[in-house]
Design an enzyme around this catalytic site. Structure first.
Site, PDB file in Angstrom:
ATOM      1  N   LYS A 100       8.193  -5.706  -2.306  1.00  9.96           N
ATOM      2  CA  LYS A 100       8.238  -5.379  -0.881  1.00  9.96           C
ATOM      3  C   LYS A 100       7.144  -4.415  -0.462  1.00  9.96           C
ATOM      4  CE  LYS A 100      12.339  -3.891  -1.831  1.00  9.96           C
ATOM      5  NZ  LYS A 100      12.293  -3.578  -3.261  1.00  9.96           N
ATOM      6  N   ILE A 131      19.344 -13.016  -0.793  1.00  3.23           N
ATOM      7  CA  ILE A 131      19.730 -13.518   0.532  1.00  3.23           C
ATOM      8  C   ILE A 131      18.553 -14.271   1.139  1.00  3.23           C
ATOM      9  CG2 ILE A 131      20.576 -12.915   2.834  1.00  3.23           C
ATOM     10  CD1 ILE A 131      21.452 -10.216   1.634  1.00  3.23           C
ATOM     11  N   ASP A 196      12.452   2.160   1.635  1.00  2.00           N
ATOM     12  CA  ASP A 196      12.694   0.783   1.195  1.00  2.00           C
ATOM     13  C   ASP A 196      13.049  -0.106   2.393  1.00  2.00           C
ATOM     14  OD1 ASP A 196      13.491  -1.203  -1.121  1.00  2.00           O
ATOM     15  OD2 ASP A 196      15.203  -1.172   0.236  1.00  2.00           O
ATOM     16  N   LYS A 200      10.921  -3.389   4.329  1.00  2.00           N
ATOM     17  CA  LYS A 200      11.547  -4.689   4.576  1.00  2.00           C
ATOM     18  C   LYS A 200      11.492  -5.069   6.051  1.00  2.00           C
ATOM     19  CE  LYS A 200      14.630  -4.294   0.590  1.00  2.00           C
ATOM     20  NZ  LYS A 200      16.021  -4.047   0.131  1.00  2.00           N
ATOM     21  N   GLY A 298      19.603  -7.044  -7.343  1.00  2.00           N
ATOM     22  CA  GLY A 298      20.248  -7.556  -8.552  1.00  2.00           C
ATOM     23  C   GLY A 298      19.344  -8.514  -9.290  1.00  2.00           C
TER      24      GLY A 298
END
Length: 412
Positions: A100, A131, A196, A200, A298
């Site tokens: 990212k 996702i 973070d 995004k 994850g």
């Protein structure tokens, strides 16, 4: 065609695992006769690892091998990731990244190189982990004018706030729990200070609105100042506090973008996104409101998104997908103080009743909030909506009270 992975950490090892475990299925979906992992680049040793024979330390082995058509970058950070990725693109190799920071800072440059070399630079995993969000925005929702994107884009901060809301734990205690459970890094700064989530929302805003949005242009606040008192007042309001990343179109030449804690009303779909889960709300002119929900990080969920991009590259080998955005522009991101909002204000005063009267005269119709066992000098209220600049200017004139918390209130 051969695949190389650069970076054999959590995500990189997950990519290798998925490529091996689902090899036959991936091969069929890629429409190629072969799609095999040939190299794994890392400076560390992994004695006894099942992929130990594929490990290399020399990047040039990947760069100069004509068999390698797809390179997966899961190194993280800007250097040497940017140098390696740009070199691979210039060499005519497709690149897939989960990084990212790289995409938020250097996405426009890398997409431009990919365009020039007729290859793909894809990064589905860079925003929502497992996702799907990049591909739906660029393809499935392409017919829509996207008015706004807002969401919970960081699982670590959402876990911390959920524990504070549901169990009454203080910030420091929950942060330690998150670190002990592997939800937070030893140095959690990027998460708890909002960096973070900022990266995004920069990627999403760049994709949706067509110009590169850089992290330094986006006002960013973290959750380190959120207290149990704030959480309790939010409950009295019928809402919860979440770290929200937002991007909204103002006109063709200007957008609004920000990351900050917000008091989210209970009727909002984002108010029920808890624990390490992420939720991304997209508001389109034709589709209405669409929510993307799931685990935002994850090993295997993120690897799943990465390998999905690998398959996409394999299918489109020899041609460039229509995908990307243009160069950023000075003043493209509006000053956050010019956005309209309401503010939750928690304060203390020698005479709370007198301070509330002054607040009513200053702001107009305020909404008073209460909590059990509040200190005698404490007061809390929500202002009417106005530009943040106007509200903060008024607050500065209220010398009768001392602000302890000032939190924006989200639209329902």
């Amino acid at each position: 065609m051969k695949v190389a992975i650069m970076g054999y950490g959590v995500v990189g090892s997950g990519v290798a695992e998925v490529l091996k475990k689902n090899h036959e299925s991936i091969l069929k979906k890629s429409t190629l006769s072969q799609l095999d992992l040939k190299y794994i680049l890392d400076i560390r040793d992994f004695p006894g690892d099942e992929n130990e024979s594929l490990l290399v330390r020399d990047f040039n082995l990947i760069l100069n091998d004509s068999e390698v058509g797809i390179v997966v970058e899961t190194m993280g950070g800007l250097r040497p990731a940017f140098d390696f990725v740009s070199a691979c693109l210039r060499a005519g190799k497709h690149v897939v990244s989960s990084n990212k920071e790289l995409v938020a800072e250097k996405g426009f440059e890398l997409l431009k190189i990919a365009e020039e070399k007729n290859v793909n630079f894809l990064f589905e995993a860079s925003v929502g982990g497992g996702i799907p969000i990049i591909r739906p925005l660029s393809q499935c929702l392409a017919a829509n004018e996207i008015d706004e994107i807002c969401g919970i884009l960081n699982g670590t901060t959402n876990f911390i706030l959920t524990k504070m809301i549901n169990e009454g734990m203080d910030f420091e205690s929950v942060l330690k729990m998150a670190q002990d459970n592997g939800y937070a890094e030893k140095d959690p700064t990027a998460d708890i200070e909002g960096f973070d989530a900022c990266r995004k929302i920069c990627i999403l805003a760049s994709l949706v609105y067509g110009k590169h949005v850089y992290p330094e242009e986006v006002h960013t606040e973290g959750i380190t100042r959120i207290s149990i008192a704030d959480v309790e007042y939010a409950r009295d309001f019928g809402g919860v506090i979440k770290l929200i990343a937002r991007a909204k179109k103002l006109d063709e030449n200007k957008i609004f973008a920000m990351v900050s804690p917000m008091l989210v009303p209970g009727e909002s779909q984002l108010s029920t996104v808890d624990d390490v889960f992420n939720g991304i709300l997209v508001k389109g002119d034709s589709i209405g409101d669409v929510v993307f929900y799931g685990r935002g990080a994850g090993k295997l969920p993120t690897a799943s998104a990465v390998v999905g991009d690998v398959i996409d590259c394999a299918r489109s080998s020899g041609k460039k997908k229509f995908f990307g955005w243009g160069e950023g522009a000075p003043g493209y991101v509006a000053d956050y103080l010019d956005a309209e909002t309401s503010l939750f204000i928690r304060a203390e005063a020698e005479n709370p009743c007198e301070a509330l009267d002054a607040a009513k005269k200053t702001f107009g119709q305020i909404t008073l909030l209460a909590r059990t066992a509040a200190p005698g000098r404490e007061l809390a209220f929500i202002t009417p909506a106005a530009t943040e600049r106007e509200l903060r200017t008024k607050l500065e004139t209220l010398h009768i009270l001392t602000p302890l918390s000032v939190i924006r209130v989200a639209e329902s």
